[in-house]
Write a protein that holds these residues in place. Structure first.
Motif, PDB file in Angstrom:
ATOM      1  N   CYS A   4       0.841  -1.208   0.000  1.00  0.00           N
ATOM      2  CA  CYS A   4       0.000   0.000   0.000  1.00  0.00           C
ATOM      3  C   CYS A   4       0.873   1.254   0.000  1.00  0.00           C
ATOM      4  O   CYS A   4       0.535   2.250  -0.626  1.00  0.00           O
ATOM      5  N   GLY A  36      -8.763   0.432   0.792  1.00  0.00           N
ATOM      6  CA  GLY A  36      -8.065   1.599   1.347  1.00  0.00           C
ATOM      7  C   GLY A  36      -7.345   2.380   0.258  1.00  0.00           C
ATOM      8  O   GLY A  36      -7.441   3.605   0.179  1.00  0.00           O
ATOM      9  N   ASN A  39      -9.735   4.124  -2.093  1.00  0.00           N
ATOM     10  CA  ASN A  39     -10.176   5.395  -1.496  1.00  0.00           C
ATOM     11  C   ASN A  39      -9.090   6.457  -1.643  1.00  0.00           C
ATOM     12  O   ASN A  39      -9.366   7.610  -1.978  1.00  0.00           O
ATOM     13  N   PHE A  46      -9.424  13.940  -6.054  1.00  0.00           N
ATOM     14  CA  PHE A  46     -10.207  15.045  -5.484  1.00  0.00           C
ATOM     15  C   PHE A  46      -9.292  16.219  -5.123  1.00  0.00           C
ATOM     16  O   PHE A  46      -9.623  17.383  -5.359  1.00  0.00           O
TER      17      PHE A  46
ATOM     18  N   PHE B 110       1.193   2.794   8.470  1.00  0.00           N
ATOM     19  CA  PHE B 110       1.348   1.449   7.914  1.00  0.00           C
ATOM     20  C   PHE B 110       1.815   0.430   8.941  1.00  0.00           C
ATOM     21  O   PHE B 110       2.488   0.764   9.906  1.00  0.00           O
ATOM     22  N   HIS B 115       1.519  -2.320   4.519  1.00  0.00           N
ATOM     23  CA  HIS B 115       0.099  -2.172   4.172  1.00  0.00           C
ATOM     24  C   HIS B 115      -0.574  -1.340   5.264  1.00  0.00           C
ATOM     25  O   HIS B 115      -0.057  -1.221   6.366  1.00  0.00           O
ATOM     26  N   TRP B 116      -1.723  -0.758   4.931  1.00  0.00           N
ATOM     27  CA  TRP B 116      -2.388   0.148   5.883  1.00  0.00           C
ATOM     28  C   TRP B 116      -2.657  -0.559   7.207  1.00  0.00           C
ATOM     29  O   TRP B 116      -3.115  -1.692   7.223  1.00  0.00           O
ATOM     30  N   ARG B 121      -6.442   3.146   7.562  1.00  0.00           N
ATOM     31  CA  ARG B 121      -6.810   2.895   6.169  1.00  0.00           C
ATOM     32  C   ARG B 121      -7.678   4.046   5.659  1.00  0.00           C
ATOM     33  O   ARG B 121      -8.640   4.440   6.330  1.00  0.00           O
ATOM     34  N   PRO B 122      -7.336   4.618   4.481  1.00  0.00           N
ATOM     35  CA  PRO B 122      -8.130   5.751   3.979  1.00  0.00           C
ATOM     36  C   PRO B 122      -9.609   5.404   3.878  1.00  0.00           C
ATOM     37  O   PRO B 122      -9.974   4.348   3.383  1.00  0.00           O
ATOM     38  N   ARG B 123     -10.426   6.308   4.388  1.00  0.00           N
ATOM     39  CA  ARG B 123     -11.873   6.073   4.409  1.00  0.00           C
ATOM     40  C   ARG B 123     -12.531   6.593   3.140  1.00  0.00           C
ATOM     41  O   ARG B 123     -11.940   7.369   2.403  1.00  0.00           O
ATOM     42  N   ASP B 124     -13.747   6.170   2.972  1.00  0.00           N
ATOM     43  CA  ASP B 124     -14.536   6.677   1.846  1.00  0.00           C
ATOM     44  C   ASP B 124     -15.009   8.085   2.195  1.00  0.00           C
ATOM     45  O   ASP B 124     -15.644   8.277   3.229  1.00  0.00           O
ATOM     46  N   TRP B 125     -14.667   9.065   1.356  1.00  0.00           N
ATOM     47  CA  TRP B 125     -15.081  10.445   1.617  1.00  0.00           C
ATOM     48  C   TRP B 125     -16.470  10.725   1.057  1.00  0.00           C
ATOM     49  O   TRP B 125     -16.889  11.890   0.973  1.00  0.00           O
ATOM     50  N   PRO B 128     -17.160  13.815  -2.223  1.00  0.00           N
ATOM     51  CA  PRO B 128     -16.395  14.994  -1.781  1.00  0.00           C
ATOM     52  C   PRO B 128     -16.650  16.241  -2.626  1.00  0.00           C
ATOM     53  O   PRO B 128     -16.464  17.358  -2.155  1.00  0.00           O
ATOM     54  N   ASN B 189       0.063  13.713   0.842  1.00  0.00           N
ATOM     55  CA  ASN B 189      -0.307  12.913   2.001  1.00  0.00           C
ATOM     56  C   ASN B 189      -0.702  13.789   3.180  1.00  0.00           C
ATOM     57  O   ASN B 189      -1.665  13.502   3.889  1.00  0.00           O
ATOM     58  N   LEU B 191      -1.831  16.867   3.086  1.00  0.00           N
ATOM     59  CA  LEU B 191      -3.111  17.531   2.825  1.00  0.00           C
ATOM     60  C   LEU B 191      -4.274  16.554   2.956  1.00  0.00           C
ATOM     61  O   LEU B 191      -5.328  16.890   3.493  1.00  0.00           O
ATOM     62  N   ARG B 192      -4.067  15.357   2.447  1.00  0.00           N
ATOM     63  CA  ARG B 192      -5.101  14.328   2.555  1.00  0.00           C
ATOM     64  C   ARG B 192      -5.444  14.099   4.031  1.00  0.00           C
ATOM     65  O   ARG B 192      -6.608  14.092   4.418  1.00  0.00           O
ATOM     66  N   GLU B 196      -8.944  15.072   5.857  1.00  0.00           N
ATOM     67  CA  GLU B 196      -9.720  13.991   6.456  1.00  0.00           C
ATOM     68  C   GLU B 196     -10.043  14.325   7.916  1.00  0.00           C
ATOM     69  O   GLU B 196     -11.171  14.212   8.361  1.00  0.00           O
ATOM     70  N   PHE B 200     -13.535  15.963   6.553  1.00  0.00           N
ATOM     71  CA  PHE B 200     -14.366  14.817   6.217  1.00  0.00           C
ATOM     72  C   PHE B 200     -14.781  13.992   7.442  1.00  0.00           C
ATOM     73  O   PHE B 200     -15.876  13.460   7.482  1.00  0.00           O
TER      74      PHE B 200
END
Lengths: 68, 207
Positions: A4, A36, A39, A46, B110, B115-116, B121-125, B128, B189, B191-192, B196, B200
């Protein structure tokens, strides 16, 4: 198989350079299986969209009336 | 829309320009320049330059939108010039403690196998794009940008706001393309994570 962490690097770089065929293939395989990273992929796209919109909005006076 | 009561300026080609038009653009231009230059005085100068150039070169624009786009293009060039001048006196490649902090925060997302980890783990936004219509979102967006370390933020904005290619950024700032990609990855990363956390996760969850 890509980790990842490597996927986040490739997704970022894909906004700045053309990925190789092999990189693209590995990326797609990973994204199909990892929610993950899928997303993360959407979030990177975005972020670009928001940035471009932000830069363009500087010339729109309706946002400029907002106080700091 | 601001109209009426404003002084009018006769452009060099006899184009009548409304001063109010430029006045209305100024605050946004200043904010945009400040964000990228992180120097209020320099930002004022750059905007002043851009406005002067805009006034001097104003030639029959078919409407306000075209004129605004053109002023923004001038501003972007002026900001790029200011960054070029300044880049000669700073060492972009040096890693500041702030940047090391961002890298550590990134690594912490990680598991040892890269791996996350489940909690990061990035979530569903969700959707957006809806946020792009909200004034409050843009305030958070600006705050997140201001929160980035200076060099990280500068390179990100050169890429995303001024739309330089990475090869141009490397050349202007005398850094390797590898380093450029590392810095952009770090910026995105950060900014994300900031969006979040500050936007978000605060809104309605759409899991």
């Amino acid at each position: 198989m890509l980790s990842c962490k490597e996927v986040t690097r490739l997704l970022s770089e894909s906004q700045d350079r053309e990925l190789t065929l092999f990189e693209g293939l590995q990326l797609r395989m990973h994204l199909a299986m990892c929610k993950g990273c899928a997303n993360f992929d959407r979030q990177m796209k975005f972020l670009r969209k928001a940035s471009r919109q932000y830069a363009a909005s500087v010339s729109r006076a309706d946002r400029n009336d907002r106080s700091d | 829309m601001q109209r009426g009561g404003n002084a009018v300026t006769e452009g060099q080609d006899g184009v009548i320009m409304d001063d109010g038009l430029l006045r209305a653009l100024r605050p946004g231009m200043i904010r945009f320049a400040r964000l990228q230059l992180r120097d209020d005085e320099l930002a004022e100068d750059v905007v002043q330059d851009a406005l002067m150039a805009a006034m001097a070169g104003a030639k029959g624009f078919a409407g306000r939108a075209a004129f605004n786009t053109w002023v923004l293009a001038i501003l972007r060039n002026k900001i790029a010039d200011a960054i070029r001048l300044r880049s000669r006196s700073i060492n972009i490649s040096a890693l500041a403690p702030e940047e090391e902090g961002l890298d550590q925060a990134f690594e912490a997302l990680f598991k040892p196998n890269a791996h996350w980890s489940p909690q990061s783990r990035p979530r569903d936004w969700g959707d957006p794009e809806d946020s792009l219509q909200r004034d409050q979102f843009w305030i958070v967006f600006e705050a997140c940008l201001k929160h980035l370390p200076e060099n990280t933020s500068r390179i990100f904005m050169m890429r995303e706001f001024l739309e330089f290619d990475t090869s141009e950024i490397c050349k202007e700032l005398a850094i390797s393309s590898g380093n450029c990609h590392v810095i952009l990855h770090r910026a995105r990363n950060a900014l994300r994570g900031c969006l979040e956390q500050s936007w978000f996760d605060k809104g309605e969850q759409t899991c």
